[in-house]
Every structure is written in C-alpha cells, then in structure tokens.
Scaffold this active site. Structure first.
Site, mmCIF file in Angstrom:
data_model
loop_
_atom_site.group_PDB
_atom_site.id
_atom_site.type_symbol
_atom_site.label_atom_id
_atom_site.label_comp_id
_atom_site.label_asym_id
_atom_site.label_seq_id
_atom_site.Cartn_x
_atom_site.Cartn_y
_atom_site.Cartn_z
ATOM 1 N N SER A 146 0.861 -1.191 0.000
ATOM 2 C CA SER A 146 0.000 0.000 0.000
ATOM 3 C C SER A 146 0.886 1.226 0.000
ATOM 4 C CB SER A 146 -0.848 -0.009 1.285
ATOM 5 O OG SER A 146 -1.497 1.212 1.497
ATOM 6 N N TYR A 159 -2.620 -1.767 10.654
ATOM 7 C CA TYR A 159 -2.687 -1.832 9.188
ATOM 8 C C TYR A 159 -1.369 -1.376 8.564
ATOM 9 C CZ TYR A 159 -4.137 -0.983 4.369
ATOM 10 O OH TYR A 159 -4.219 -0.999 2.999
HETATM 11 N N1 LIG Z 1 -8.553 0.545 -1.490
HETATM 12 C C1 LIG Z 1 -7.426 1.202 -1.343
HETATM 13 O O1 LIG Z 1 -7.377 2.434 -1.530
HETATM 14 C C2 LIG Z 1 -6.176 0.470 -0.955
HETATM 15 C C3 LIG Z 1 -4.997 1.223 -0.822
HETATM 16 C C4 LIG Z 1 -3.823 0.566 -0.530
HETATM 17 C C5 LIG Z 1 -3.796 -0.812 -0.376
HETATM 18 N N2 LIG Z 1 -4.947 -1.537 -0.501
HETATM 19 C C6 LIG Z 1 -4.870 -2.986 -0.334
HETATM 20 O O2 LIG Z 1 -5.577 -3.634 -1.381
HETATM 21 C C7 LIG Z 1 -6.080 -4.879 -0.921
HETATM 22 C C8 LIG Z 1 -7.551 -4.991 -1.279
HETATM 23 O O3 LIG Z 1 -8.238 -4.012 -0.516
HETATM 24 P P1 LIG Z 1 -9.618 -3.348 -0.969
HETATM 25 O O4 LIG Z 1 -9.473 -1.910 -0.646
HETATM 26 O O5 LIG Z 1 -10.005 -3.763 -2.313
HETATM 27 O O6 LIG Z 1 -10.590 -3.990 0.148
HETATM 28 P P2 LIG Z 1 -12.095 -4.544 0.096
HETATM 29 O O7 LIG Z 1 -12.526 -4.577 1.532
HETATM 30 O O8 LIG Z 1 -12.944 -3.784 -0.860
HETATM 31 O O9 LIG Z 1 -11.906 -6.018 -0.468
HETATM 32 C C9 LIG Z 1 -11.200 -6.986 0.277
HETATM 33 C C10 LIG Z 1 -11.759 -8.379 -0.051
HETATM 34 O O10 LIG Z 1 -11.000 -9.311 0.739
HETATM 35 C C11 LIG Z 1 -11.898 -10.279 1.272
HETATM 36 N N3 LIG Z 1 -11.323 -10.883 2.468
HETATM 37 C C12 LIG Z 1 -11.222 -10.332 3.704
HETATM 38 N N4 LIG Z 1 -10.692 -11.229 4.559
HETATM 39 C C13 LIG Z 1 -10.431 -12.344 3.843
HETATM 40 C C14 LIG Z 1 -9.871 -13.605 4.181
HETATM 41 N N5 LIG Z 1 -9.511 -13.878 5.433
HETATM 42 N N6 LIG Z 1 -9.746 -14.521 3.207
HETATM 43 C C15 LIG Z 1 -10.134 -14.273 1.925
HETATM 44 N N7 LIG Z 1 -10.688 -13.091 1.565
HETATM 45 C C16 LIG Z 1 -10.830 -12.143 2.515
HETATM 46 C C17 LIG Z 1 -13.167 -9.486 1.562
HETATM 47 O O11 LIG Z 1 -14.297 -10.342 1.697
HETATM 48 C C18 LIG Z 1 -13.226 -8.553 0.356
HETATM 49 O O12 LIG Z 1 -13.964 -9.137 -0.704
HETATM 50 C C19 LIG Z 1 -5.789 -4.937 0.567
HETATM 51 O O13 LIG Z 1 -4.640 -5.735 0.810
HETATM 52 C C20 LIG Z 1 -5.530 -3.496 0.932
HETATM 53 O O14 LIG Z 1 -4.700 -3.353 2.047
HETATM 54 C C21 LIG Z 1 -6.132 -0.919 -0.770
#
Ligand SMILES: NC(=O)c1ccc[n+]([C@@H]2O[C@H](COP(=O)([O-])OP(=O)(O)OC[C@H]3O[C@@H](n4cnc5c(N)ncnc54)[C@H](O)[C@@H]3O)[C@@H](O)[C@H]2O)c1
Length: 287
Positions: A146, A159
């Site tokens: 991230s 986090y």
């Molecule tokens: N959205 C952002 O702006 C952002 C920024 C930086 C990093 N990230 C990273 O991107 C990744 C995805 O995040 P997102 O924002 O799309 O989140 P999100 O919450 O929209 O999606 C995450 C998905 O992971 C699934 N999940 C959660 N726990 C789980 C488990 N134990 N086993 C299997 N699946 C599981 C959830 O059901 C969900 O469908 C994460 O690692 C997050 O840290 C996101």
C-alpha cells in the site's frame, strides 16, 4: 510485451476478489483473456463476479477460502494446479483495515489484521510458489502492500505495520527467487495502491472501549479520501501494464504513491523523528 501478450491465456488466482481492488484485477485479468480463480470468504460476492465474467465471455471459477487458514490455502493451490494447470499469476490481495489508538485496539482486531494481511500473504506464497518454481513456465506473484507501506499514519498502526511487513516480505522474496536461481521465469512484484474505491474502510475494525471517537474520526477521514479515489478497473489496468513493463513496484497512482516514497526516504535519511501533521500530506487526486 503487452499485458495481453504476457498474461492472456494463463490462469490467475486472486484472493479477496469479491470486492474493490481484487474485483478490479479479476475483471482486467478476464479482459486480457485469463482464466480467473476468484478467491474470497464472501461466497456471494465471488459467485456474482463469476457469473458477470462468464456472461461477458470469460472463464471464471469461484472458490471460498479463508487466507488465514494455511491448510485451506494449501488445498486450494493443489486443487488449482491439479484441475486447471500451472498458475501464471497469483495475487495475494485480501486485506483488512483497523482504526483506533494501538492501546485501545482489541486483541482480536490486532490478530485479524496480522492473520489476513501478513499471514495470508505468507500462506499464499507457501502454497503456490513451490509449484511455480518446479515448473519452467513463466509465473508472476503480486503482493498487495500500500501507500501505507511507505508511510506512517497514527490511528492505523496495525494496518500500516502490516503493509510495511508485506513490502519487506515481497522485497526479500524477490531476492530469494534470484538467489535460488528461478528469476528467469518467476517474477515477484509489489503492488502499492494509493486510494482506490473499495469496501475496506467500511469493513475495517474499530475499538470497543477507550477513545472510540478518535477511531471513528479516522475512519471518517479515510472515507473522505474515497471521494478522490480511483476506479478499481482503471487501477487494475495500470497495475497490469506496469507489470508487463517489468517494474518491481506497481503503483496505481504513480505521482501520489511516489510522493509518499520520497517523503519516507527523506525522513529516514535525515533521521528525523516522525512528526504529527494535521494537514493531508499526499493528494490522492494526483495520478
Ligand atoms: N482501497 C485502497 O485504496 C487500498 C490502498 C492501498 C492498499 N490496498 C490494499 O488492497 C487490498 C484490497 O483491498 P480493498 O481496498 O479492495 O478492500 P475490500 O474490503 O474492498 O476487499 C477486500 C476483499 O477481501 C476479502 N477478504 C477479507 N478477509 C479475507 C480472508 N480472510 N480470506 C479471503 N478473503 C478475505 C473481503 O471479503 C473482500 O472481498 C488490501 O490488501 C488493501 O490493504 C487498498
């Protein structure tokens, strides 16, 4: 080579594919002609995405698997390998957020972040890498760090810690694949999203006692950033294109994320103590 030339026709396994960035990566993988294995704990979400991708002419399979469960991820890797063939792209994407002061954070919430964000990535590598190393076909592993992997942010310590951990783990893994002599066909890359539209802040943990207001204000501040966040499909296209260029750090918003990298490098080289800032340091509307 283009992303379609490199990835088209291969198998992609994407954890956390039920929402947000994972779903965007799955849609783009499908558009590039990949067979997509959609992995999530949310059975309804991956079933719906499977139907959407199939309706658009793609090949998609949904698998319910909790990345916290090492043996379940191991069984998933064996099943994919035996039933479908070699995996060209593994995306260790599933991740969760947590808001609140560290001293107020419930033990279960701390463990949830460590189990999903760190252990989940390790479980994916432990289960899938040996198959990739043993095969001589090209394979890619993307781990989701991230912008928070190169920044420090109060009220999100679990986090932020987890995303620094994933970045370091990915850098070490990249070196290990070279050291073991597999860099000719196994490619390890770190994905650093900036701000991408998703459910992560809504599903984030908070605190039950102590300063609950502070935890919820931090959640509200992060939800504000969502207004300027990037569409997940657009983010996925950028990530696939950068991967095809052979970059190691895959940044959804290169200007925004690299501004945080530059600031991190400046703080470390000047050896200043981290300073609390009230203004927003980085602008997510920058590409
Ligand atoms: N959205 C952002 O702006 C952002 C920024 C930086 C990093 N990230 C990273 O991107 C990744 C995805 O995040 P997102 O924002 O799309 O989140 P999100 O919450 O929209 O999606 C995450 C998905 O992971 C699934 N999940 C959660 N726990 C789980 C488990 N134990 N086993 C299997 N699946 C599981 C959830 O059901 C969900 O469908 C994460 O690692 C997050 O840290 C996101």
């Amino acid at each position: 080579m283009t992303a379609a030339e490199l990835f088209g026709g291969g198998i992609a396994v994407i954890t956390g594919a039920g929402a947000g960035i994972g779903a965007g990566l799955a849609r783009q993988a499908s558009r590039l002609g990949m067979t997509v294995v959609l992995v999530d704990i949310d059975a309804g979400a991956v079933a719906a995405l499977r139907d959407e991708l199939r309706a658009a002419g793609g090949t998609a399979i949904d698998k319910v698997c909790d990345v916290r469960d090492a043996e379940a991820v191991q069984a998933l890797a064996a099943a994919v390998h035996d039933d479908l063939g070699p995996v060209r792209l593994l995306v260790n994407n599933a991740g969760v957020e947590q808001f609140g002061y560290l001293w107020d954070t419930p033990v279960d919430n701390w463990r949830r972040v460590v189990d999903v964000n760190i252990n989940g990535v390790y479980h994916g590598i432990r289960a899938f890498l040996p198959h990739m190393l043993a095969s001589d076909t090209p394979a890619w592993v993307w781990n989701l760090s991230s912008i928070g992997g190169v920044a420090v942010v109060p009220l999100q310590a679990p986090y932020i810690m987890s995303k620094h951990a994933v970045l370091a783990l990915t850098e070490c893994l990249h070196l290990e694949v070279q050291a073991a002599g597999h860099a000719d066909h196994v490619h390890v890359q770190a994905v650093l999203p900036g701000a991408v539209v998703s459910n992560i802040f809504e599903s984030a943990g908070g605190v039950d006692g102590g300063d609950t207001d502070a935890a919820e204000s931090q959640r509200a501040a992060m939800l504000d950033i969502k207004a300027a966040a990037m569409d997940p499909l657009a983010a996925a296209k950028v990530v696939f294109d950068q991967a095809a260029e052979g970059r190691f750090y895959l940044l959804t918003q290169p200007d925004y994320v690299s501004s945080a990298m530059i600031e991190r490098a400046r703080v470390l080289t000047s050896q200043e103590a981290p300073r609390l800032r009230t203004e927003r340091r980085f602008d997510p509307s920058r590409s």
